[in-house]
Enzyme design. Structure first.
Site, PDB file in Angstrom:
ATOM      1  N   GLY A   1       0.836  -1.191   0.000  1.00  0.00           N
ATOM      2  CA  GLY A   1       0.000   0.000   0.000  1.00  0.00           C
ATOM      3  C   GLY A   1       0.866   1.235   0.000  1.00  0.00           C
ATOM      4  O   GLY A   1       1.465   1.589   1.016  1.00  0.00           O
ATOM      5  N   ALA A   2       0.971   1.878  -1.166  1.00  0.00           N
ATOM      6  CA  ALA A   2       1.853   3.044  -1.289  1.00  0.00           C
ATOM      7  C   ALA A   2       1.046   4.329  -1.214  1.00  0.00           C
ATOM      8  O   ALA A   2       1.267   5.267  -1.968  1.00  0.00           O
ATOM      9  CB  ALA A   2       2.638   2.972  -2.596  1.00  0.00           C
TER      10      ALA A   2
ATOM     11  N   ASN B   1     -10.411   8.617  17.790  1.00  0.00           N
ATOM     12  CA  ASN B   1     -10.897   8.276  16.455  1.00  0.00           C
ATOM     13  C   ASN B   1     -12.350   7.814  16.444  1.00  0.00           C
ATOM     14  O   ASN B   1     -13.111   8.129  15.527  1.00  0.00           O
ATOM     15  CB  ASN B   1     -10.021   7.192  15.830  1.00  0.00           C
ATOM     16  CG  ASN B   1      -8.760   7.752  15.207  1.00  0.00           C
ATOM     17  OD1 ASN B   1      -8.544   8.955  15.218  1.00  0.00           O
ATOM     18  ND2 ASN B   1      -7.912   6.882  14.703  1.00  0.00           N
TER      19      ASN B   1
ATOM     20  N   ASN C   1      -5.959   1.738  11.767  1.00  0.00           N
ATOM     21  CA  ASN C   1      -6.720   2.303  12.869  1.00  0.00           C
ATOM     22  C   ASN C   1      -7.614   1.232  13.482  1.00  0.00           C
ATOM     23  O   ASN C   1      -7.919   0.215  12.862  1.00  0.00           O
ATOM     24  CB  ASN C   1      -7.598   3.459  12.375  1.00  0.00           C
ATOM     25  CG  ASN C   1      -6.805   4.708  12.076  1.00  0.00           C
ATOM     26  OD1 ASN C   1      -5.805   4.996  12.739  1.00  0.00           O
ATOM     27  ND2 ASN C   1      -7.238   5.471  11.086  1.00  0.00           N
TER      28      ASN C   1
ATOM     29  N   SER D   1      -9.955  11.465   8.597  1.00  0.00           N
ATOM     30  CA  SER D   1      -9.870  10.504   7.497  1.00  0.00           C
ATOM     31  C   SER D   1     -11.255  10.034   7.065  1.00  0.00           C
ATOM     32  O   SER D   1     -11.494   9.794   5.872  1.00  0.00           O
ATOM     33  CB  SER D   1      -9.015   9.304   7.907  1.00  0.00           C
ATOM     34  OG  SER D   1      -9.565   8.663   9.031  1.00  0.00           O
TER      35      SER D   1
ATOM     36  N   GLY E   1       2.001   4.537   3.933  1.00  0.00           N
ATOM     37  CA  GLY E   1       3.016   3.640   3.371  1.00  0.00           C
ATOM     38  C   GLY E   1       4.078   4.385   2.598  1.00  0.00           C
ATOM     39  O   GLY E   1       5.269   4.055   2.673  1.00  0.00           O
TER      40      GLY E   1
ATOM     41  N   LYS F   1      -5.644   5.958  20.922  1.00  0.00           N
ATOM     42  CA  LYS F   1      -5.999   6.506  19.612  1.00  0.00           C
ATOM     43  C   LYS F   1      -7.483   6.282  19.314  1.00  0.00           C
ATOM     44  O   LYS F   1      -8.159   7.168  18.772  1.00  0.00           O
ATOM     45  CB  LYS F   1      -5.138   5.893  18.512  1.00  0.00           C
ATOM     46  CG  LYS F   1      -5.337   6.625  17.174  1.00  0.00           C
ATOM     47  CD  LYS F   1      -4.321   6.272  16.142  1.00  0.00           C
ATOM     48  CE  LYS F   1      -4.522   7.154  14.903  1.00  0.00           C
ATOM     49  NZ  LYS F   1      -3.660   6.759  13.784  1.00  0.00           N
TER      50      LYS F   1
END
Length: 325
Positions: free
Chosen positions: A7-8, A207, A103, A272, A12, A203
């Site tokens: 996953g770029a 979130n 997450n 996000s 990533g 977190k």
């Protein structure tokens, strides 16, 4: 060391670029326009911490092109893990370690705890992830930096460079210490935690509240934390998350007020999940709210506010999907 970054995207890409500049062998697995951009012009990073850079990278869409790696960084969203899990087999060697960056509550959560590897259905509904990426192969991490993709092959990194690490079963093993050293030499703060689950819940505390609420309201972190109504609702959600965490043995040390103050300092940040809504992507509801509600049910804890926000957010995303489809 040899790293495969599955996953770029923004997370990533940032980690991979730092590791490559730190002298490690890094391979990216990407697809579509992003893969084409990486092959054509490399990876561009514009960071408030590391400056601007463009690096030539090794990029492919097939794990078989890479072969066994020392570390595989799982840098896709939680909802994509079941899809990619069967594809990671060529990356496995005798001592390959998978690094989870997702997450929410992960599929490996109960590994090493009394009672064995109890599955979290919301994180791995069919057990596909655990079959291909056994919890014993995983080192957990929690991402504390904000970055986004501005276009294929280009990342904007605005704040943070902390990535706490931890063995699900605890302890300071050779593999987690070596990973920490590699990341620290690349400029990433990667402390090894004795209890990575506490970091996960810290977190999630934010979130699970801010992400769905931002999608429902369209509000930034500044707007949510600047509203008395927003702060009260966030606090109610955090109280319920804290109850669930406590029921599985994690007492979240940070107060609601401190967590809300941290979000306030992030400024006009769009979460996000709000970005997912804008871009027509699937939200991370299952691992953020669904998994917490699942554990609440197991522990016979009533979480009415989390349930209401979860249901409302699912209605919102279902409507958005119908309109775009």
């Amino acid at each position: 060391m040899k790293f495969a970054i599955y996953g770029a995207g923004s997370v990533g890409g940032l980690l991979g670029s730092r590791l490559q500049e730190g002298g490690h062998e890094v391979h990216f697995i990407a697809r579509g326009d992003n893969l084409a951009a990486l092959r054509r012009r490399g990876l561009s990073v514009r960071s408030t911490i590391f400056g601007e850079s463009r690096v030539r990278v090794r990029a492919t869409d097939a794990a078989a092109d890479i072969g066994p790696a020392d570390y595989v960084v799982l840098a896709v969203k939680a909802g994509s893990l079941a899809q990619i899990a069967p594809l990671v087999e060529p990356l496995k060697g005798p001592s390959t370690t998978f690094v989870s960056t997702q997450n929410g509550l992960p599929w490996w959560y109960f590994h090493g705890l009394p009672g064995g590897d109890q599955p979290i259905r919301a994180a791995d509904p069919q057990g596909v992830i655990a079959r291909h990426i056994a919890p014993s192969l995983v080192v957990g991490s929690v991402v504390y930096f904000s970055c986004s993709m501005t276009e294929p092959g280009a990342i904007k990194h605005t704040v943070g460079n902390r990535l706490p690490l931890g063995e699900p079963a605890g302890g300071r093993t050779e593999r987690v210490l070596a990973l920490s050293s590699a990341l620290r030499s690349a400029g990433i703060k990667a402390p090894v935690r004795g209890d990575i689950r506490h970091e996960l819940w810290v977190k999630i505390l934010g979130n699970a509240a801010f992400n769905p609420l931002s999608a429902l309201t369209g509000a930034t972190l500044t707007e949510m934390t600047g509203s008395p109504h927003g702060v009260r609702l966030v606090g109610d959600m955090m109280d319920e998350v804290r109850q669930v965490a406590s029921s599985v043995g994690v007492h979240v040390a940070i107060s609601n007020e401190r967590r809300i103050a941290g979000a306030r300092r992030a400024g006009d940040h769009r979460t996000s999940m709000l970005q997912d809504l804008d871009l027509g992507r699937e939200p991370e509801l299952d691992v953020l709210l669904g998994a917490v509600i699942e554990l609440a049910e197991r522990q016979h804890i009533d979480v009415p506010v989390l349930r209401a926000i979860d249901s409302a957010t699912r209605v919102l995303f279902a409507r958005a999907a119908r309109r775009s489809g």
